[in-house]
Motif scaffolding. Structure first.
Motif, PDB file in Angstrom:
ATOM      1  N   LEU A   1      -7.128   7.968  69.640  1.00 51.27           N
ATOM      2  CA  LEU A   1      -7.252   9.396  69.350  1.00 51.27           C
ATOM      3  C   LEU A   1      -5.883  10.038  69.342  1.00 51.27           C
ATOM      4  CD1 LEU A   1      -9.059  11.947  69.017  1.00 51.27           C
ATOM      5  CD2 LEU A   1      -8.973  12.160  71.503  1.00 51.27           C
ATOM      6  N   MET A   2      -5.538  10.703  68.233  1.00 51.75           N
ATOM      7  CA  MET A   2      -4.254  11.379  68.100  1.00 51.75           C
ATOM      8  C   MET A   2      -4.479  12.743  67.462  1.00 51.75           C
ATOM      9  SD  MET A   2      -1.972   8.129  66.774  1.00 51.75           S
ATOM     10  CE  MET A   2      -0.402   8.922  67.116  1.00 51.75           C
ATOM     11  N   GLY A   3      -3.425  13.541  67.410  1.00 53.91           N
ATOM     12  CA  GLY A   3      -3.555  14.870  66.838  1.00 53.91           C
ATOM     13  C   GLY A   3      -4.046  14.847  65.403  1.00 53.91           C
ATOM     14  N   HIS A   4      -3.607  13.848  64.624  1.00 54.16           N
ATOM     15  CA  HIS A   4      -3.986  13.828  63.214  1.00 54.16           C
ATOM     16  C   HIS A   4      -5.327  13.125  62.974  1.00 54.16           C
ATOM     17  CE1 HIS A   4      -1.656   9.966  63.587  1.00 54.16           C
ATOM     18  NE2 HIS A   4      -2.746   9.535  62.986  1.00 54.16           N
TER      19      HIS A   4
ATOM     20  N   THR B   1     -10.767  22.029  70.834  1.00 54.93           N
ATOM     21  CA  THR B   1      -9.811  21.111  70.216  1.00 54.93           C
ATOM     22  C   THR B   1      -8.380  21.627  70.275  1.00 54.93           C
ATOM     23  OG1 THR B   1     -10.369  22.124  68.088  1.00 54.93           O
ATOM     24  CG2 THR B   1     -11.475  20.062  68.662  1.00 54.93           C
ATOM     25  N   ASP B   2      -8.161  22.859  70.718  1.00 59.78           N
ATOM     26  CA  ASP B   2      -6.776  23.326  70.830  1.00 59.78           C
ATOM     27  C   ASP B   2      -6.042  22.601  71.954  1.00 59.78           C
ATOM     28  OD1 ASP B   2      -7.928  24.487  73.036  1.00 59.78           O
ATOM     29  OD2 ASP B   2      -7.395  26.541  72.520  1.00 59.78           O
ATOM     30  N   LEU B   3      -6.771  21.782  72.721  1.00 60.12           N
ATOM     31  CA  LEU B   3      -6.097  20.923  73.693  1.00 60.12           C
ATOM     32  C   LEU B   3      -5.161  19.944  72.986  1.00 60.12           C
ATOM     33  CD1 LEU B   3      -9.205  20.101  75.905  1.00 60.12           C
ATOM     34  CD2 LEU B   3      -7.223  21.428  76.644  1.00 60.12           C
ATOM     35  N   TYR B   4      -5.393  19.714  71.707  1.00 53.53           N
ATOM     36  CA  TYR B   4      -4.616  18.734  70.963  1.00 53.53           C
ATOM     37  C   TYR B   4      -3.600  19.385  70.039  1.00 53.53           C
ATOM     38  CZ  TYR B   4      -7.605  15.285  72.992  1.00 53.53           C
ATOM     39  OH  TYR B   4      -8.244  14.499  73.905  1.00 53.53           O
TER      40      TYR B   4
END
Length: 309
Positions: free
Chosen positions: A133-136, A155-158
């Motif tokens: 799991l990554m930002g993109h 999802t703003d955690l990422y």
């Protein structure tokens, strides 16, 4: 430009050229010669009356028209793929299918084992291709490079990455946070108090720039600046680093319950309010009516129900 005059075999070639921005790499990925790929690019340029790829310095860049083609071309290919994969009568015991899932190390230890056991019983020929799991990962979901993303919500955690309008979401389960330390930690034998928590050395997760964990947000809310003795790439990795140290970790309860016993770690109730993790499953709208995809969503749902219990 007439659709009847367009060779549909060029659609996959166009998608690969738009993705790789290199004739050489596109040819390698499609297992054709560079000469054949160059010929396909000439045909595409003639059809669109546009160079599509232009050299700027040492790199190839997309023309404005080509940039506008990236999303619709990929969507067209995914629609065709979905049509070819569609089976009106889905038999989970006979269907051979691979699903690509982007998941955190937390999910790998908490969700994946019971999910794989369920599939072994009910859909033995379904395989899971697990990605980090990554930002993109949400961009990969939108482009069809992964089928599912499981992660904490919001999802703003990422960082700056956000799901698009066509991304669907379902809540799986929630989890709270506890503190974990070596079972023989010299300072915690009498229990973990708020004052002691503030004086101990901590280990923390570092997901990279612009990514803030729930634990870090809680520390900020309590105006607590911990003494960080070590950082880790993920919550599970952090727990594996604890045995034999005097560090204390703050992590999800369900993860701690899986890893603490074999690592000889002790679980303590968090003396500071941390918050709650809400684990969600994400997928693209295009897959909603796919029977195999729907079956796997149901499998996630069944696993989540057991974890909730």
């Amino acid at each position: 430009m007439r659709f009847s005059h367009f060779d549909l075999n060029l659609l996959r070639v166009l998608d690969m050229l738009l993705t790789e921005r290199s004739v050489t790499r596109a040819a390698e990925n499609l297992h054709v010669t560079q000469q054949a790929m160059s010929g396909s690019l000439r045909r595409l340029r003639d059809y669109f009356d546009d160079p599509l790829l232009v050299r700027i310095g040492r790199e190839m860049e997309l023309t404005p028209l080509a940039q506008g083609l990236v999303t619709p071309v990929r969507e067209a290919l995914l629609t065709v793929e979905g049509a070819l994969n569609y089976r009106p009568h889905f038999d989970p015991r006979r269907t051979a299918r691979t699903f690509r899932i982007a998941i955190s190390d937390y999910g790998s230890f908490v969700i994946m084992p019971p999910l794989l056991r369920l599939l072994a019983r009910e859909a033995p020929q379904i395989a899971l291709d697990v990605r980090v799991l990554m930002g993109h990962s949400f961009l990969a979901l939108e482009q069809g490079d992964v089928d599912f993303v499981t992660t904490a919500h919001p999802t703003d955690l990422y960082g700056p990455y956000r799901p698009g309008d066509l991304i669907r979401r379902e809540r799986l389960f929630s989890d709270d946070f506890v503190c974990i330390a070596d079972r023989n930690h010299p300072d915690i034998r009498g229990g973990l108090t708020p004052d002691l928590y503030r004086t101990l050395r901590h280990t923390a997760v570092n997901f990279g720039p612009n990514v803030e964990t729930i634990v870090e947000r809680a520390w900020k809310a309590h105006h607590f600046r911990p003494d960080i003795g070590s950082t880790a790439l993920g919550f599970a990795t952090m727990l594996f680093m604890l045995p034999g140290t005097v560090l204390v970790a703050t992590a999800q309860r369900k993860l701690a319950e899986v890893l603490a016993p074999p690592l000889n770690l002790a679980i303590h109730e968090a003396p500071m309010a941390i918050g709650t993790l809400e684990e969600h499953l994400f997928w693209h709208e295009r897959s909603t009516d796919d029977p195999a995809h729907s079956f796997l969503r149901g499998a996630f749902r069944e696993v989540a129900l057991a974890l909730h219990r």
